[in-house]
Motif scaffolding. Structure first.
Motif, PDB file in Angstrom:
ATOM      1  N   ASP A   1      -3.041  64.152 -24.261  1.00  0.00           N
ATOM      2  CA  ASP A   1      -1.666  64.298 -23.776  1.00  0.00           C
ATOM      3  C   ASP A   1      -1.391  63.494 -22.516  1.00  0.00           C
ATOM      4  N   GLU A   2      -2.404  63.325 -21.694  1.00  0.00           N
ATOM      5  CA  GLU A   2      -2.140  62.816 -20.342  1.00  0.00           C
ATOM      6  C   GLU A   2      -3.015  61.635 -19.941  1.00  0.00           C
TER       7      GLU A   2
ATOM      8  N   PHE B   1      -6.553  59.804 -18.511  1.00  0.00           N
ATOM      9  CA  PHE B   1      -7.403  60.166 -17.369  1.00  0.00           C
ATOM     10  C   PHE B   1      -7.367  59.068 -16.333  1.00  0.00           C
TER      11      PHE B   1
ATOM     12  N   GLY C   1      -4.648  55.668 -20.879  1.00  0.00           N
ATOM     13  CA  GLY C   1      -3.758  56.641 -21.508  1.00  0.00           C
ATOM     14  C   GLY C   1      -2.760  57.266 -20.551  1.00  0.00           C
ATOM     15  N   PHE C   2      -2.726  56.774 -19.309  1.00  0.00           N
ATOM     16  CA  PHE C   2      -1.779  57.373 -18.371  1.00  0.00           C
ATOM     17  C   PHE C   2      -0.478  56.584 -18.317  1.00  0.00           C
ATOM     18  N   SER C   3      -0.595  55.276 -18.183  1.00  0.00           N
ATOM     19  CA  SER C   3       0.603  54.447 -18.031  1.00  0.00           C
ATOM     20  C   SER C   3       0.289  53.045 -18.504  1.00  0.00           C
TER      21      SER C   3
ATOM     22  N   TYR D   1       4.555  61.721 -10.387  1.00  0.00           N
ATOM     23  CA  TYR D   1       4.861  61.582 -11.823  1.00  0.00           C
ATOM     24  C   TYR D   1       5.161  62.906 -12.524  1.00  0.00           C
ATOM     25  N   ARG D   2       4.893  64.037 -11.871  1.00  0.00           N
ATOM     26  CA  ARG D   2       4.952  65.328 -12.564  1.00  0.00           C
ATOM     27  C   ARG D   2       4.111  65.306 -13.841  1.00  0.00           C
ATOM     28  N   ARG D   3       2.886  64.799 -13.690  1.00  0.00           N
ATOM     29  CA  ARG D   3       1.958  64.799 -14.823  1.00  0.00           C
ATOM     30  C   ARG D   3       0.594  65.256 -14.331  1.00  0.00           C
TER      31      ARG D   3
END
Lengths: 559, 559
Positions: free
Chosen positions: B470-471, B473, B497-499, B546-548
């Motif tokens: 989902d997020e 690392f 996988g983050f951005s 980022y609220r992640r």
């Protein structure tokens, strides 16, 4: 053929262009951009909800590329109704230009305004009503009452010198709607008689034969559920489905139960609906949740969000036994008076099973007629075509299976193949001299909202997430001294999501150290080459040993 | 109450114990273990397919804990029929002890033997037939013909000195089955008259009212689809549904089309079925795929796997336009003559949409009656109870919603509440002195197969996969010299996988270096503390920015 389209030519003078940015080939992020004489009109601006292949993504927006360099050309955004797949992306468009006028019915504007408040945007609102008109630049707009699963839905006719385009929005033809507001076939007939050059119409239920059952038919079903419920009743539905909730309130009043609204959007939307006179609440019927939970269960109905199985919603928490105030007990009755949106099946059944496990009787659309769809099935689509007799049809609001089915309906209704334009997101349709045709396509991307950011998560990140999510990763760090070309610390291995066995990679570590030694013995090598050696050694080993392909992340640090 | 059960007491002498290891509270991994006088009998041994919450997992097995220390006590495994959720875990059980006798019908054993060959296990097979008997230790087995969506399905009656248990397996009561093999109500009546102490019965369709439509009713529907198809026909179904395929072959023969089987399991299973006389193939009807693709499309039917939307199946590849030999062209007709297994909706609709996009007409169970279920709905379950009059019912093979619905059917059929045992995986039911009751539960885990390994992926790995998926690392590596307590290289940051933005964490790096400096200035600290500082600094920054919540992996290396 779709997929082989090239960039469209310039729009001929006097022509009307339509670019559907979203909602064609998918259910969601509905947005069409009309262009005439250099000016733009947007119809709807919604979001699409992600699928499993888009892990961690919160929302998918229409690709605004077509308009973002031409924001000053946008005369208005027309919103046909207040569902998320039609208004959800408005805040993101208005981030680019906040003063684009939003044109819609009173309830639609109330919902979008509430949403924009959360984004701290003060919009310019233009309220219109069925039967009314509005001029936005060269676009003469005329609004037509349609019946849908939310009050105050509108179709829009756009008159331009190039001809008339009609967009149905989402609609069905319930002949006995609760608010008496029928889809205005007379208006469609009148527009048709004057000439509709291009009709954009809702394809969602084109695969379903026949006509809708009336929303009103749910009342007696609820009546019998209420009559049979011996303890607490919980009814879950979409927080915007005012007429569904109205029927629950009516039954509660009839059966002497008080009602508490549960869930933030339910409380907010029903407040708006009541204020606008769309929801009629008998005095004293509504009670706060804490009061309701203190009352004898047979005197209470909870009206809750969570009908799509959202795990953090009110109903999701009740099913998991983690709701702070509501505990399901054997004998409770839960009604999911809602659709089952494709993609949500697993989540919804998990909630139903959780409730059943706790002893509740669960009534849902597969066990009783507690839901009717908001979209016109094939019979009504055919009827609309017979009444409106458009020169061309562009099926919208559907996956490919729906668009094809809509085309088949059109063929039955007598439209010739060249009168039906099958298109997917990005396809450009020009109406020139009364003839509408596909002239090309613009590239359309998926714009992802994740947390606070828009667009920084793209296919690269999603691809990494899919691998990490399925297989985990193993990271190996080698510290070398560039001057001597020696490894100055043991190779460090770190792994997550691959195995619960902490020793899963132990044999690989020795192989890596051996491979590094061999490589370095052959002479000086750079970090990139060392990283390659690590990756290959581990990759082969893990594939041979486990038949799995975790992400392998070698790092060579120089000190 | 479920969930508060404790370990069961010792089984009283002369009692019969039943532990359902799988299939209660879920559809899949059906397995029941019976115990009498220290000896064990297993009924079915299937797999469960993973959901989205179990990413990357290939299969879920029943938890064998209850039997794995007592393998020598197992007299036999009875297999009611050849579906994966009943035989799929046999190879994994036989890995523990290869010579456990497998008892089943000829077709069931042929399918399980084919599966075991792939695992290089040579099983000990005991073929039985409807009406036959077999003695396995203290268990006297009697087999009863039942009708299901695969040929040669059996129910089993287990006679012991403690009483008689009957397990229906999966069944329905098609009154006109293609092979004339009806569910043997006479046998159930006879067993009932003699006394059934405990009935375990299929709950899958307990929510569905009424009776099944006959498999035979699909023939005329296929007939009209075949009559209307102008080009190539492709029919997809389960590779074990011999009678469905039989009807496709019959229509092909009638309409003068040749048939090619596509997909490994389809070819294999139909070969077995033909060999055993269960599938009747007119001479010359079947042709190899390469021959079929060279023939005029209107003379061909492809019978393919992939009805559940599996992306790598034959049909999945055709829909994606990536099949090596078959290209979908406008005018082709594709029939999904199959169920839509819950959880597969998104995948199946993706295939349907892919085919529709390429111009195929797609016929599926929501647009035509090309599928009937293999499981008895409520009317048939009620009928079975009336005929068999069991002293106790344990609803099996169902999610909680199905088990509760089955209990409601039993109540209608006159069973008292204490006669119906609602249980989930692991619950222990003892039959003592003619009374069956829940006496406790054993803990049941999910045993995951991932690649070559069984059991090394557990909840810890899955939790990590869910976060990573989902997020993404971010990993930060700090190299310190323990002697001096100084950081000897720039902090190394690696993220996946983050951005898509390579600079997404750039501002955080400076903050980390600053935090490390401050920490080290305050005196000597150990690696663990430094890692904590890194984790907290980055965690707060990424949440604020980022609220992640990506996985944060700090590593401190000492050189």
């Amino acid at each position: 053929m779709i997929g082989q389209l090239t960039a469209p030519p310039p729009l001929p003078a006097g022509g009307l262009r339509v670019v559907a940015l979203g909602g064609l080939g998918e259910i969601g992020r509905n947005m069409a951009v009309l262009e005439f004489d250099g000016r733009l009109l947007v119809i709807d601006c919604g979001v699409l909800f992600p699928e499993a292949e888009q892990p961690g993504v919160d929302l998918i927006l229409p690709d605004f590329s077509v308009v973002e360099d031409r924001l000053d050309d946008v005369e208005a955004v027309v919103l046909t109704h207040g569902h998320e797949d039609h208004i959800g992306a408005v805040p993101y468009l208005l981030r680019l230009r906040a003063d684009i006028p939003l044109v819609g019915s009173r309830f639609t504007l109330a919902l979008v305004a509430a949403k924009l408040r959360e984004h701290r945007i003060v919009p310019e609102l233009v309220e219109v009503a069925a039967g009314g008109t509005h001029r936005a630049g060269p676009f003469d707009l005329e609004f037509v009452c349609v019946n849908h699963s939310i009050p105050d839905a509108l179709a829009v006719a756009v008159h331009t010198p190039a001809g008339t385009l009609v967009h149905t929005g989402d609609f069905k033809m319930d002949q006995l709607p609760l608010d008496g507001k029928l889809t205005d076939l007379g208006a469609f007939a009148r527009l048709g008689a004057a000439g509709i050059d291009l009709l954009l119409a809702d394809s969602t239920n084109a695969e379903v034969p026949g006509f809708v059952t009336s929303e009103r038919s749910i009342g007696p079903v609820l009546d019998s559920v209420f009559a049979g419920a011996e303890q607490r009743l919980i009814v879950s539905s979409f927080a915007s489905h005012v007429h569904r909730i109205q029927q629950v309130l009516d039954q509660a009043a009839k059966h002497g139960r008080r009602v508490a609204l549960v869930g933030r959007s339910m409380v907010r939307n029903m407040g708006v609906a009541q204020e606008l006179g769309l929801l009629h609440v008998p005095p004293g019927l509504l009670v706060p949740l804490d009061e309701a939970t203190a009352m004898p269960p047979e005197q209470v109905v909870l009206v809750s969000t969570g009908s799509q199985g959202e795990p953090l919603s009110a109903l999701g928490r009740m099913a998991a036994g983690t709701h702070a105030h509501v505990t399901i007990t054997p004998g409770d009755t839960v009604v999911l008076a809602s659709s089952l949106v494709p993609g949500n099946e697993t989540a919804v059944y998990r909630v139903i099973n959780g409730l059943a496990r706790l002893g509740a009787t669960v009534v849902h659309k597969e066990t009783a007629r507690v839901h009717v769809s908001g979209h016109a099935p094939a019979g009504e689509l055919r009827l609309l075509l017979q009444v409106a007799r458009p020169r061309h049809l562009l099926p919208v609001h559907g996956e490919w299976r729906h668009l094809r089915a809509h085309a088949a309906v059109a063929a039955e209704a007598g439209l010739a193949p060249e009168q039906v334009l099958l298109a997917e997101d990005g396809v450009v349709v020009d109406l020139v001299d009364g003839v509408a045709s596909v002239v090309g396509a613009v590239p359309i991307g998926n714009v992802y909202v994740d947390g606070l950011n828009v667009g920084d998560v793209g296919e690269e990140s999603l691809q990494a997430r899919r691998i990490l999510g399925d297989e985990g990763f193993v990271a190996l760090t080698v510290v070398v001294e560039p001057a001597t070309g020696t490894v100055v610390a043991p190779v460090h291995l770190s792994s997550r999501g691959f195995s619960d066995d902490p020793e899963a990679f132990a044999p690989a570590l020795a192989l890596v150290e051996e491979a590094l030694r061999t490589t370095l013995e052959q002479g000086p090598v750079d970090s990139h080459r060392l990283a390659q050696v690590v990756r290959r050694t581990v990759g082969k080993w893990v594939s041979d040993t486990y038949r799995r392909r975790p992400m392998i992340i070698p790092t060579v640090l120089e000190v």
